[in-house]
Write a protein that holds these residues in place. Structure first.
Motif, PDB file in Angstrom:
ATOM      1  N   ARG A 306       0.982  -1.135   0.066  1.00 31.24           N
ATOM      2  CA  ARG A 306      -0.537  -0.308   0.453  1.00 31.24           C
ATOM      3  C   ARG A 306       0.723   1.126  -0.158  1.00 31.24           C
ATOM      4  O   ARG A 306       1.409   2.653  -0.793  1.00 31.24           O
ATOM      5  CB  ARG A 306      -0.749   0.027   1.233  1.00 31.24           C
ATOM      6  CG  ARG A 306      -2.089   0.997   1.053  1.00 31.24           C
ATOM      7  CD  ARG A 306      -2.628   1.143   2.460  1.00 31.24           C
ATOM      8  NE  ARG A 306      -3.625   0.031   2.673  1.00 31.24           N
ATOM      9  CZ  ARG A 306      -4.095  -0.377   3.589  1.00 31.24           C
ATOM     10  NH1 ARG A 306      -4.357   0.861   4.381  1.00 31.24           N
ATOM     11  NH2 ARG A 306      -5.280  -1.179   3.508  1.00 31.24           N
ATOM     12  N   ARG A 307       1.635   1.738   1.093  1.00 32.81           N
ATOM     13  CA  ARG A 307       2.500   2.881   1.378  1.00 32.81           C
ATOM     14  C   ARG A 307       3.332   2.617  -0.200  1.00 32.81           C
ATOM     15  O   ARG A 307       3.893   4.280  -0.050  1.00 32.81           O
ATOM     16  CB  ARG A 307       3.085   2.375   2.356  1.00 32.81           C
ATOM     17  CG  ARG A 307       4.568   1.620   2.740  1.00 32.81           C
ATOM     18  CD  ARG A 307       4.937   1.273   4.023  1.00 32.81           C
ATOM     19  NE  ARG A 307       4.139   0.592   4.788  1.00 32.81           N
ATOM     20  CZ  ARG A 307       4.146   0.869   5.976  1.00 32.81           C
ATOM     21  NH1 ARG A 307       5.240   0.817   6.638  1.00 32.81           N
ATOM     22  NH2 ARG A 307       3.361   0.217   7.068  1.00 32.81           N
ATOM     23  N   ASN A 310       1.116   4.213  -3.019  1.00 29.51           N
ATOM     24  CA  ASN A 310       0.288   5.074  -2.919  1.00 29.51           C
ATOM     25  C   ASN A 310       1.865   6.722  -2.981  1.00 29.51           C
ATOM     26  O   ASN A 310       1.524   7.335  -4.193  1.00 29.51           O
ATOM     27  CB  ASN A 310      -0.024   5.145  -1.371  1.00 29.51           C
ATOM     28  CG  ASN A 310      -1.162   4.988  -1.460  1.00 29.51           C
ATOM     29  OD1 ASN A 310      -1.621   4.640  -2.423  1.00 29.51           O
ATOM     30  ND2 ASN A 310      -1.300   4.833   0.515  1.00 29.51           N
ATOM     31  N   ALA A 314       1.523   9.089  -6.201  1.00 26.21           N
ATOM     32  CA  ALA A 314       1.526  10.368  -6.094  1.00 26.21           C
ATOM     33  C   ALA A 314       3.089  11.132  -6.507  1.00 26.21           C
ATOM     34  O   ALA A 314       3.058  12.027  -7.471  1.00 26.21           O
ATOM     35  CB  ALA A 314       1.914  10.765  -4.792  1.00 26.21           C
ATOM     36  N   PHE A 409      -3.723   6.562  -8.170  1.00 24.94           N
ATOM     37  CA  PHE A 409      -3.111   7.675  -6.541  1.00 24.94           C
ATOM     38  C   PHE A 409      -5.100   7.059  -5.985  1.00 24.94           C
ATOM     39  O   PHE A 409      -4.881   6.784  -4.386  1.00 24.94           O
ATOM     40  CB  PHE A 409      -3.253   8.608  -6.711  1.00 24.94           C
ATOM     41  CG  PHE A 409      -2.610   9.070  -4.878  1.00 24.94           C
ATOM     42  CD1 PHE A 409      -1.525   8.539  -3.945  1.00 24.94           C
ATOM     43  CD2 PHE A 409      -3.569   9.827  -4.337  1.00 24.94           C
ATOM     44  CE1 PHE A 409      -1.237   8.938  -2.810  1.00 24.94           C
ATOM     45  CE2 PHE A 409      -3.260  10.140  -3.470  1.00 24.94           C
ATOM     46  CZ  PHE A 409      -2.338   9.561  -2.166  1.00 24.94           C
ATOM     47  N   PHE A 410      -6.434   8.173  -6.202  1.00 23.99           N
ATOM     48  CA  PHE A 410      -7.314   7.950  -6.095  1.00 23.99           C
ATOM     49  C   PHE A 410      -8.027   5.958  -5.574  1.00 23.99           C
ATOM     50  O   PHE A 410      -8.242   6.030  -4.415  1.00 23.99           O
ATOM     51  CB  PHE A 410      -8.043   8.769  -5.934  1.00 23.99           C
ATOM     52  CG  PHE A 410      -7.587  10.433  -5.853  1.00 23.99           C
ATOM     53  CD1 PHE A 410      -7.509  10.816  -4.211  1.00 23.99           C
ATOM     54  CD2 PHE A 410      -6.786  11.893  -6.172  1.00 23.99           C
ATOM     55  CE1 PHE A 410      -6.598  11.916  -3.502  1.00 23.99           C
ATOM     56  CE2 PHE A 410      -6.216  12.311  -6.074  1.00 23.99           C
ATOM     57  CZ  PHE A 410      -6.615  12.864  -4.568  1.00 23.99           C
ATOM     58  N   HIS A 412      -6.375   3.822  -6.173  1.00 19.39           N
ATOM     59  CA  HIS A 412      -5.625   2.657  -4.847  1.00 19.39           C
ATOM     60  C   HIS A 412      -5.907   2.943  -3.767  1.00 19.39           C
ATOM     61  O   HIS A 412      -5.975   1.884  -2.847  1.00 19.39           O
ATOM     62  CB  HIS A 412      -3.952   2.784  -5.361  1.00 19.39           C
ATOM     63  CG  HIS A 412      -3.418   2.177  -4.691  1.00 19.39           C
ATOM     64  ND1 HIS A 412      -2.420   2.906  -3.477  1.00 19.39           N
ATOM     65  CD2 HIS A 412      -3.346   0.640  -4.811  1.00 19.39           C
ATOM     66  CE1 HIS A 412      -2.231   0.937  -2.707  1.00 19.39           C
ATOM     67  NE2 HIS A 412      -2.462  -0.100  -3.045  1.00 19.39           N
ATOM     68  N   LEU A 413      -5.776   4.246  -3.248  1.00 24.06           N
ATOM     69  CA  LEU A 413      -6.324   4.143  -1.924  1.00 24.06           C
ATOM     70  C   LEU A 413      -7.879   4.162  -1.562  1.00 24.06           C
ATOM     71  O   LEU A 413      -8.151   2.946  -0.640  1.00 24.06           O
ATOM     72  CB  LEU A 413      -5.881   5.803  -1.584  1.00 24.06           C
ATOM     73  CG  LEU A 413      -5.406   6.876  -1.444  1.00 24.06           C
ATOM     74  CD1 LEU A 413      -5.824   7.927  -0.716  1.00 24.06           C
ATOM     75  CD2 LEU A 413      -4.673   6.448  -0.299  1.00 24.06           C
ATOM     76  N   TYR A 414      -8.421   3.927  -2.074  1.00 27.12           N
ATOM     77  CA  TYR A 414      -9.802   3.344  -2.305  1.00 27.12           C
ATOM     78  C   TYR A 414      -9.635   1.544  -2.404  1.00 27.12           C
ATOM     79  O   TYR A 414     -10.328   0.684  -1.348  1.00 27.12           O
ATOM     80  CB  TYR A 414     -11.015   3.652  -3.010  1.00 27.12           C
ATOM     81  CG  TYR A 414     -12.562   3.074  -3.575  1.00 27.12           C
ATOM     82  CD1 TYR A 414     -13.053   2.993  -2.461  1.00 27.12           C
ATOM     83  CD2 TYR A 414     -12.500   1.539  -3.839  1.00 27.12           C
ATOM     84  CE1 TYR A 414     -14.255   2.751  -2.335  1.00 27.12           C
ATOM     85  CE2 TYR A 414     -13.475   1.210  -4.203  1.00 27.12           C
ATOM     86  CZ  TYR A 414     -14.790   1.732  -2.927  1.00 27.12           C
ATOM     87  OH  TYR A 414     -15.849   0.604  -3.037  1.00 27.12           O
ATOM     88  N   SER A 416      -7.047   0.086  -1.454  1.00 24.85           N
ATOM     89  CA  SER A 416      -6.329  -0.660  -0.881  1.00 24.85           C
ATOM     90  C   SER A 416      -7.026  -0.920   0.815  1.00 24.85           C
ATOM     91  O   SER A 416      -6.947  -1.218   1.658  1.00 24.85           O
ATOM     92  CB  SER A 416      -4.509   0.665  -0.263  1.00 24.85           C
ATOM     93  OG  SER A 416      -5.455   1.114  -0.469  1.00 24.85           O
ATOM     94  N   ARG A 417      -8.031   0.539   0.889  1.00 25.19           N
ATOM     95  CA  ARG A 417      -8.597   0.182   1.903  1.00 25.19           C
ATOM     96  C   ARG A 417      -9.737  -1.404   2.066  1.00 25.19           C
ATOM     97  O   ARG A 417     -10.203  -1.530   2.897  1.00 25.19           O
ATOM     98  CB  ARG A 417      -9.488   1.413   2.332  1.00 25.19           C
ATOM     99  CG  ARG A 417      -8.976   2.627   2.462  1.00 25.19           C
ATOM    100  CD  ARG A 417      -9.991   3.117   3.625  1.00 25.19           C
ATOM    101  NE  ARG A 417     -11.003   3.678   2.391  1.00 25.19           N
ATOM    102  CZ  ARG A 417     -11.419   5.071   1.451  1.00 25.19           C
ATOM    103  NH1 ARG A 417      -9.870   5.952   1.721  1.00 25.19           N
ATOM    104  NH2 ARG A 417     -12.009   5.186   0.831  1.00 25.19           N
TER     105      ARG A 417
END
Length: 428
Positions: A306-307, A310, A314, A409-410, A412-414, A416-417
């Protein structure tokens, strides 16, 4: 491979993995040499073919590669890992031979189409092989870092080395490429029959029952069609991923495809760099990426994907966007280094994340499906890029690529949650 042995656990360097590394390097070496260094000049200056013929040949190669990745993944599960890879490499060898001996437009276009079809099984087979050899030690990210080095190294070294040989003669060039393909066909014969293993992860046992594989071909086309429908039902039932994964797969390669046809023109016309300076810039940025692949892969195996994704998306969004407008050369060089860092973060990590989403059974088919969706971005990207350049100006493709990375990026944020951590691997 010497670089890998210093940073990679020796348990990863199995005969299967080493064979895949050699195959990947040499095939990408041949493709890079043909597509970048040989065909544009050879078809135009030597064979006196039109620009349309050159463009058609390239399109057929990309389309053949992309369309046949899903069928290749499906075949891996049915006829085996080794046979699928060997058939593909034999087709590639035949394609290089056709391009070598034939001088007419029709045969050159056919050779390029077969080049794409023949190399289509490469990534599905490699990813299936990596999945098998890393199953026990949970080091897929490290393995992807090493494999990406072979891929990038082959693609980069192919044109460089072949450009030195072109001055001697095209006959020598084509014999070198044919020899490389003959060697990879030979290496493929040493691969295990099947990539997967239910128990040990060494690739020495079969996933599919041999009798079931043989039964695929009994009953002719009707039986094959029935098997395809069963595969579709299995994937629809067992593949549990967010619908947002599919646009993310497309965007991941679309962002790169936007830059591929215009980066050289942009650097020459907008930044005013010489060919030598541009080559040095490519080597520097690519070198940063290559040096980061194995360390990032090892960190991904330890801390999850994840990190790193991200940070990679970015950083790519910001650095590519600024590259479109910044003109002072010291800042441009800094941005190139940052772009290299961003892709070192993305390349081994993205496929590691995808590997955690595969269902039990039909992994080869799903890999092929994902790779086909991803490859579509590399087909659409260059077309859109040219239109943007003509209609909106030189910075437009870079801005579009930056926006694509920001969207990733956005997304993947979703994703990965929503995605739970895999066993033994955290997505935190």
């Amino acid at each position: 491979m010497e670089l890998a042995t210093k940073f990679v656990n020796k348990k990863l360097l199995t005969p299967t993995f080493v064979s895949l590394w050699i195959i990947m390097f040499l095939v990408e070496f041949v493709k890079g040499a043909l597509i970048v260094a040989i065909l544009p000049v050879y078809m135009g200056d030597v064979l006196q073919l039109s620009a349309f013929a050159i463009g058609l040949s390239f399109s057929c190669q990309y389309i053949g590669d992309n369309l046949f990745r899903s069928p290749a993944g499906w075949l891996i599960e049915r006829i085996g890992f080794r046979l699928t890879m060997t058939i593909g490499l034999c087709i590639t060898l035949g394609a290089v031979f056709i391009i070598t001996v034939m001088k007419t437009m029709g045969f050159i276009v056919l050779g390029c189409a077969l080049l794409g079809i023949g190399t289509a099984p490469l990534w599905p087979c490699v990813l299936m092989g990596i999945t098998a050899v890393t199953e026990e030690n949970k080091n897929f990210g490290t393995a992807m870092g090493v494999i990406q080095i072979s891929s990038l190294g082959g693609t980069g070294l192919g044109p460089v080395i072949i450009n030195f040989l072109v001055s001697v003669s095209y006959t020598v060039v084509f014999w070198v490429l044919l020899s490389c393909m003959g060697l990879v066909v030979l290496v493929s014969l040493f691969l295990p029959r099947h990539a997967g293993n239910r128990n040990t992860g060494t690739g020495t046992e079969t996933v599919a029952d041999t009798s079931a594989t043989a039964a695929l071909w009994q009953g002719g086309a009707a039986r094959i069609w029935q098997n395809i429908k069963e595969t579709h039902r299995h994937i629809r039932t067992h593949l549990k991923v967010s619908p947002l994964l599919y646009p993310a797969l497309f965007l991941q390669s679309f962002a790169v495809g936007l830059l591929t046809p215009v980066i050289t023109l942009f650097v020459r016309s907008e930044l005013g760099l010489s060919p030598e300076a541009f080559s040095l810039m490519l080597i520097s940025g690519g070198g940063v990426t290559v040096l980061g692949l194995i360390p990032v892969g090892k960190l991904v195996d330890r801390y999850g994907t994840r990190r790193f994704l991200n940070a990679g998306f970015a950083l790519a969004a910001v650095s590519v966007g600024l590259f479109a407008f910044i003109r002072p050369l010291p800042v441009v060089w800094t941005l190139v280094m940052l772009i290299g860092v961003s892709y070192a973060l993305i390349l081994p990590t993205w496929d590691t994340m995808i590997s955690h989403l595969l269902p039990e059974g039909e992994k080869g088919t799903v890999w092929g499906l994902f790779l086909t969706i991803q490859g579509t971005g590399m087909i659409v990207g260059p077309i859109a890029s040219g239109k943007m350049w003509d209609a909106l100006g030189a910075p437009a493709p870079f801005v579009a690529s930056s926006i694509s990375m920001a969207l990733l990026f956005f997304l993947h944020l979703y994703l990965s949650r929503k995605q739970p951590a895999s066993a033994g691997v955290s997505t935190r």
